[in-house]
Design a protein around this motif. Structure first.
Motif, PDB file in Angstrom:
ATOM      1  N   TYR A  72      10.845   1.306   9.252  1.00 17.07           N
ATOM      2  CA  TYR A  72      11.742   2.421   8.949  1.00 17.07           C
ATOM      3  C   TYR A  72      12.669   2.016   7.815  1.00 17.07           C
ATOM      4  N   PRO A  73      12.654   2.751   6.700  1.00 17.35           N
ATOM      5  CA  PRO A  73      11.749   3.873   6.403  1.00 17.35           C
ATOM      6  C   PRO A  73      10.296   3.400   6.330  1.00 17.35           C
ATOM      7  N   TRP A  74       9.357   4.368   6.321  1.00 12.84           N
ATOM      8  CA  TRP A  74       7.947   4.047   6.449  1.00 12.84           C
ATOM      9  C   TRP A  74       7.466   3.101   5.346  1.00 12.84           C
ATOM     10  N   HIS A  75       6.741   2.068   5.777  1.00 16.75           N
ATOM     11  CA  HIS A  75       6.097   1.132   4.866  1.00 16.75           C
ATOM     12  C   HIS A  75       4.663   0.906   5.327  1.00 16.75           C
ATOM     13  N   TYR A  76       3.861   0.318   4.458  1.00 15.13           N
ATOM     14  CA  TYR A  76       2.505  -0.047   4.844  1.00 15.13           C
ATOM     15  C   TYR A  76       2.204  -1.471   4.387  1.00 15.13           C
ATOM     16  N   ILE A  77       1.219  -2.098   5.065  1.00 12.75           N
ATOM     17  CA  ILE A  77       0.820  -3.469   4.757  1.00 12.75           C
ATOM     18  C   ILE A  77      -0.648  -3.462   4.349  1.00 12.75           C
ATOM     19  N   ILE A  78      -0.935  -4.070   3.210  1.00 12.52           N
ATOM     20  CA  ILE A  78      -2.319  -4.215   2.755  1.00 12.52           C
ATOM     21  C   ILE A  78      -2.518  -5.623   2.203  1.00 12.52           C
ATOM     22  N   THR A  79      -3.790  -5.988   2.016  1.00 11.57           N
ATOM     23  CA  THR A  79      -4.164  -7.177   1.262  1.00 11.57           C
ATOM     24  C   THR A  79      -4.860  -6.703  -0.011  1.00 11.57           C
ATOM     25  N   PRO A  80      -4.407  -7.163  -1.178  1.00 14.66           N
ATOM     26  CA  PRO A  80      -5.075  -6.731  -2.428  1.00 14.66           C
ATOM     27  C   PRO A  80      -6.581  -6.896  -2.324  1.00 14.66           C
ATOM     28  N   ASN A  81      -7.303  -5.951  -2.891  1.00 15.64           N
ATOM     29  CA  ASN A  81      -8.743  -5.835  -2.663  1.00 15.64           C
ATOM     30  C   ASN A  81      -9.563  -6.814  -3.522  1.00 15.64           C
ATOM     31  N   LYS A  82      -9.246  -8.092  -3.404  1.00 12.33           N
ATOM     32  CA  LYS A  82     -10.017  -9.157  -4.032  1.00 12.33           C
ATOM     33  C   LYS A  82     -10.072 -10.345  -3.083  1.00 12.33           C
ATOM     34  N   LYS A  83     -11.234 -11.001  -3.007  1.00 13.99           N
ATOM     35  CA  LYS A  83     -11.404 -12.086  -2.044  1.00 13.99           C
ATOM     36  C   LYS A  83     -10.414 -13.216  -2.252  1.00 13.99           C
ATOM     37  N   LYS A  84     -10.004 -13.445  -3.497  1.00 14.31           N
ATOM     38  CA  LYS A  84      -9.073 -14.537  -3.764  1.00 14.31           C
ATOM     39  C   LYS A  84      -7.697 -14.281  -3.143  1.00 14.31           C
ATOM     40  N   HIS A  85      -7.429 -13.018  -2.762  1.00 14.06           N
ATOM     41  CA  HIS A  85      -6.141 -12.674  -2.148  1.00 14.06           C
ATOM     42  C   HIS A  85      -6.196 -12.674  -0.618  1.00 14.06           C
ATOM     43  N   LYS A  86      -7.283 -13.125  -0.046  1.00 14.74           N
ATOM     44  CA  LYS A  86      -7.395 -13.145   1.417  1.00 14.74           C
ATOM     45  C   LYS A  86      -6.263 -14.003   1.996  1.00 14.74           C
ATOM     46  N   GLY A  87      -5.527 -13.463   2.959  1.00 11.99           N
ATOM     47  CA  GLY A  87      -4.381 -14.159   3.534  1.00 11.99           C
ATOM     48  C   GLY A  87      -3.064 -13.835   2.855  1.00 11.99           C
ATOM     49  N   VAL A  88      -3.105 -12.982   1.821  1.00  8.53           N
ATOM     50  CA  VAL A  88      -1.890 -12.536   1.139  1.00  8.53           C
ATOM     51  C   VAL A  88      -1.635 -11.084   1.538  1.00  8.53           C
ATOM     52  N   PHE A  89      -0.402 -10.783   1.962  1.00 11.34           N
ATOM     53  CA  PHE A  89      -0.084  -9.447   2.445  1.00 11.34           C
ATOM     54  C   PHE A  89       1.017  -8.828   1.596  1.00 11.34           C
ATOM     55  N   HIS A  90       0.808  -7.567   1.188  1.00 14.24           N
ATOM     56  CA  HIS A  90       1.799  -6.822   0.427  1.00 14.24           C
ATOM     57  C   HIS A  90       2.411  -5.752   1.321  1.00 14.24           C
ATOM     58  N   ILE A  91       3.736  -5.696   1.347  1.00 17.38           N
ATOM     59  CA  ILE A  91       4.468  -4.711   2.145  1.00 17.38           C
ATOM     60  C   ILE A  91       5.093  -3.716   1.170  1.00 17.38           C
ATOM     61  N   CYS A  92       4.650  -2.454   1.233  1.00 21.44           N
ATOM     62  CA  CYS A  92       5.025  -1.452   0.232  1.00 21.44           C
ATOM     63  C   CYS A  92       5.593  -0.207   0.901  1.00 21.44           C
ATOM     64  N   SER A  93       6.395   0.517   0.153  1.00 24.71           N
ATOM     65  CA  SER A  93       6.962   1.779   0.636  1.00 24.71           C
ATOM     66  C   SER A  93       5.883   2.857   0.661  1.00 24.71           C
ATOM     67  N   LEU A  94       5.817   3.594   1.748  1.00 32.89           N
ATOM     68  CA  LEU A  94       4.857   4.689   1.846  1.00 32.89           C
ATOM     69  C   LEU A  94       5.269   5.855   0.945  1.00 32.89           C
ATOM     70  N   LYS A  95       6.566   5.960   0.662  1.00 31.53           N
ATOM     71  CA  LYS A  95       7.084   7.070  -0.129  1.00 31.53           C
ATOM     72  C   LYS A  95       6.615   7.011  -1.575  1.00 31.53           C
ATOM     73  N   ASP A  96       6.713   5.819  -2.195  1.00 35.29           N
ATOM     74  CA  ASP A  96       6.401   5.720  -3.625  1.00 35.29           C
ATOM     75  C   ASP A  96       5.527   4.522  -3.974  1.00 35.29           C
ATOM     76  N   ASN A  97       4.971   3.847  -2.962  1.00 46.85           N
ATOM     77  CA  ASN A  97       4.095   2.688  -3.165  1.00 46.85           C
ATOM     78  C   ASN A  97       4.803   1.486  -3.780  1.00 46.85           C
ATOM     79  N   ALA A  98       6.137   1.501  -3.813  1.00 48.54           N
ATOM     80  CA  ALA A  98       6.878   0.388  -4.404  1.00 48.54           C
ATOM     81  C   ALA A  98       6.815  -0.834  -3.495  1.00 48.54           C
ATOM     82  N   LEU A  99       6.553  -1.992  -4.091  1.00 47.05           N
ATOM     83  CA  LEU A  99       6.531  -3.244  -3.342  1.00 47.05           C
ATOM     84  C   LEU A  99       7.950  -3.618  -2.954  1.00 47.05           C
ATOM     85  N   ALA A 100       8.162  -3.917  -1.663  1.00 44.40           N
ATOM     86  CA  ALA A 100       9.489  -4.315  -1.198  1.00 44.40           C
ATOM     87  C   ALA A 100       9.880  -5.656  -1.813  1.00 44.40           C
TER      88      ALA A 100
END
Length: 464
Positions: free
Chosen positions: A281-309
C-alpha cells in the motif's frame, strides 16, 4: 504406521515477545532441525508445550481411513473448506470442516473431514471438457475455481491440420452452500496463440504467455458481461441441443459463459518465468526482469505508473541450489518477505522524505540463520608446509549449514514461523488453531511429526 517410522517430540520452552528464534534440543530424533517463531506484536508472549511420545500405545489415533481406490478414482487435487463464522447455512454438515476433492474422472466431491463421508458430488465434464485437474481459490473460502488441463490435440490430429482453439476451461463455484456460477473457455482466438497458463485470484483473471508476458483482466466483469444463461446445480436444462441435469452424470456442467470479444486489459508486465505479484500500500508489484541473467533479482515497482521504488531492486546474490524467494506479507500490512538460504528480510514500503509521491523499500527487521563464523579459505597450508588448494566452495545452502526452508504465517495468531534445517530432508509446517505440526520426511519413507501447542502466558502479560 510402525513405531520406528513415526516420532513425536516435545519439550517445554517459553518464547519471549518478539524473540526471533528458539532452538529446540538437538538429538537423534530432531536431526538438528529448528522451528523458529517470530511474534509480530511485542506484547504477545507464547509458551510452547511439546511432549515426547515413543510407545506404541500412545501413537496418533486413527480417526478414519478411506479404502484403497482404483486409478480411475484417483484424487487429483483438494482444498480444505472451513465453516464461515456468523452465517446461517442450509445443512448441519456445513458447520463442520470438509474437503473439496477433484477426482481423475471429473467428479467434484465434498467429503466430511471427520469421517470421509461424501456430503455432495458434482459431475463436471460434459461434452466440452474431459480433463479437469486443478482446484484453487478466487476468494479464499468463498469462490472456488476448477481448472482443466491444457487442451492439446493428438499428434495425428495436428499433422492432419486440425486446429484446436480452446486452451483451458474454468468452472466457477460459490461454496457453503456449494453452487454453480458458470463455466468459461480460454480461447486463443480471444487471448492469443502463445498462452501457456491461466489463474484466477481475488477477482482477477491472470493470463500467462510463453514470452514471459503476464496480462490481468477483471474476472467479475467477464462473468457479468459474457454470461449467456445462469444455471443451478440439479436444474434440468436444454442447452445447445443437450438435455440433462446440471452437475449430474453424464451431462456435467454447461459452458454458459462465452467470451466473444477481448476483455478490457487492466495491466500487463513482462517477467522471467511469468513470476508476478501484486500487493503493498499503495499498490506495488514484484517482477524479475525477463532475462536469465537476472534470475534472483527482484524489482519492486508502483502499479500506478510502473516507477521503480527507491531501493526497489532486491538481490541477495545467493550461491545456492535452491533460489531465494520473495512475496508480499500475508498479514495485509503491505510488507514484503524476502527469504534466502541464511537470511530472512522483512521489508516495508514507506514514503521518501520530502517526496510524498515516491516510495522506498526499507528493512523492518531480519532473521539470520545460526551459522558458525568459519572462514572458507580456498588455499590452506598443512603442518608440513604443503599448500592445498580447494577446487570448490561451499554453497549458501550447504546441508552442513543451518538453512531456511519454510516461512509460514498464521493469521489468527499473527505469528510468523520459519523452519531452519541442517539436513536436506523434506519439511512441511501446518497450523491448526493452537497447534503447530512440523512433518519431516527422512530417507526410506520414514516420517517424524513434531507437535507444538501454543498457550498464551497470561501471568507474564499481567505482570507487565
Amino acid at each position: 504406521m510402525k513405531e520406528e517410522e513415526f516420532t513425536w517430540t516435545i519439550t517445554n520452552a517459553v518464547l519471549p515477545g518478539f524473540s526471533l528464534s528458539h532452538p529446540l534440543p538437538e538429538g537423534k530424533a530432531l536431526h538438528r532441525t529448528k522451528l523458529l517463531f517470530c511474534c509480530l506484536f511485542p506484547s504477545l508472549e507464547m509458551k510452547l508445550k511439546i511432549i515426547l511420545v515413543r510407545s506404541i500405545a500412545q501413537q496418533p489415533r486413527l480417526i478414519y481411513q478411506k479404502s484403497k481406490c482404483a486409478k480411475s478414482e484417483k484424487i487429483e487435487d483438494a482444498l480444505l473448506l472451513e465453516c464461515p463464522l456468523g452465517e446461517l447455512l442450509p445443512s448441519p454438515s456445513d458447520y463442520k470442516a470438509s474437503l473439496i476433492v477433484l477426482t481423475v474422472q471429473n467428479w467434484l466431491l465434498r467429503l466430511s473431514a471427520d469421517s470421509g463421508e461424501v456430503l455432495e458430488k458434482v459431475y463436471l465434464a460434459g461434452s466440452c471438457c474431459k480433463f479437469f485437474r486443478y482446484l484453487s481459490w478466487d476468494t479464499p473460502q468463498e469462490v472456488m475455481i476448477v481448472k482443466s488441463a491444457q487442451n492439446k490435440l493428438p499428434a495425428a490430429a495436428r499433422q492432419a491440420g486440425i486446429q484446436q482453439s480452446v486452451l483451458f476451461y474454468l468452472a466457477v463455484f460459490q461454496v457453503l452452500p456449494l453452487s454453480f456460477i458458470g463455466m468459461l473457455e480460454i480461447n486463443k482466438k480471444i487471448f492469443g496463440n502463445s498462452v501457456t497458463d491461466v489463474a484466477v485470484s481475488n477477482g482477477i483473471l491472470i493470463v500467462m504467455y510463453s514470452m514471459g508476458l503476464v496480462r490481468l483482466y477483471n474476472f467479475k466483469a467477464i462473468l457479468e458481461q459474457f454470461m449467456e444463461q445462469p444455471f443451478q446445480l440439479g436444474q434440468e436444462f436444454n442447452w445447445n441441443g443437450q438435455v440433462g441435469i446440471v452437475g449430474k452424470y453424464p451431462f456435467g456442467l454447461p459452458c454458459n459463459i462465452k467470451i466473444t470479444d477481448t476483455p478490457p486489459l487492466l495491466f500487463e508486465a513482462s517477467s522471467l518465468e511469468n513470476a508476478f505479484q501484486i500487493g503493498g500500500y499503495p499498490w506495488h508489484y514484484i517482477i524479475t526482469p525477463n532475462k536469465k541473467k537476472h534470475k534472483g533479482v527482484f524489482h519492486i515497482c508502483s502499479l500506478k505508473d510502473n516507477a521503480l521504488a527507491k531501493n526497489g531492486i532486491q538481490d541477495m546474490k545467493c550461491c545456492s541450489l535452491e533460489p531465494d524467494w520473495i512475496y508480499f506479507h500475508p498479514d495485509m500490512s503491505g510488507r514484503i518477505i524476502h527469504v534466502g538460504p541464511n537470511l530472512i528480510k522483512v521489508l516495508k514500503l514507506k514514503e521518501v522524505k520530502n517526496h510524498a509521491d515516491q516510495m522506498e523499500i526499507a528493512e523492518d527487521f531480519t532473521i539470520v540463520a545460526n551459522r558458525e563464523n568459519c572462514v572458507n579459505n580456498s588455499v590452506t597450508v598443512t603442518a608440513s608446509g604443503r599448500v592445498v588448494k580447494k577446487r570448490f566452495t561451499l554453497l549458501d545452502d550447504d546441508p552442513e549449514q543451518e538453512t531456511f526452508k519454510i516461512v509460514d504465517y498464521e493469521d489468527e495468531l499473527d505469528l510468523l514461523s520459519t523452519v531452519a534445517v541442517t539436513q536436506t530432508y523434506s519439511h512441511e509446517v501446518y497450523f491448526d488453531k493452537d497447534l503447530v505440526l512440523h512433518i519431516e520426511q527422512k530417507p526410506n519413507r520414514r516420517f517424524s511429526c513434531y507437535v507444538y501447542q501454543m498457550v498464551c502466558d497470561t501471568a507474564r502479560d499481567d505482570d507487565s
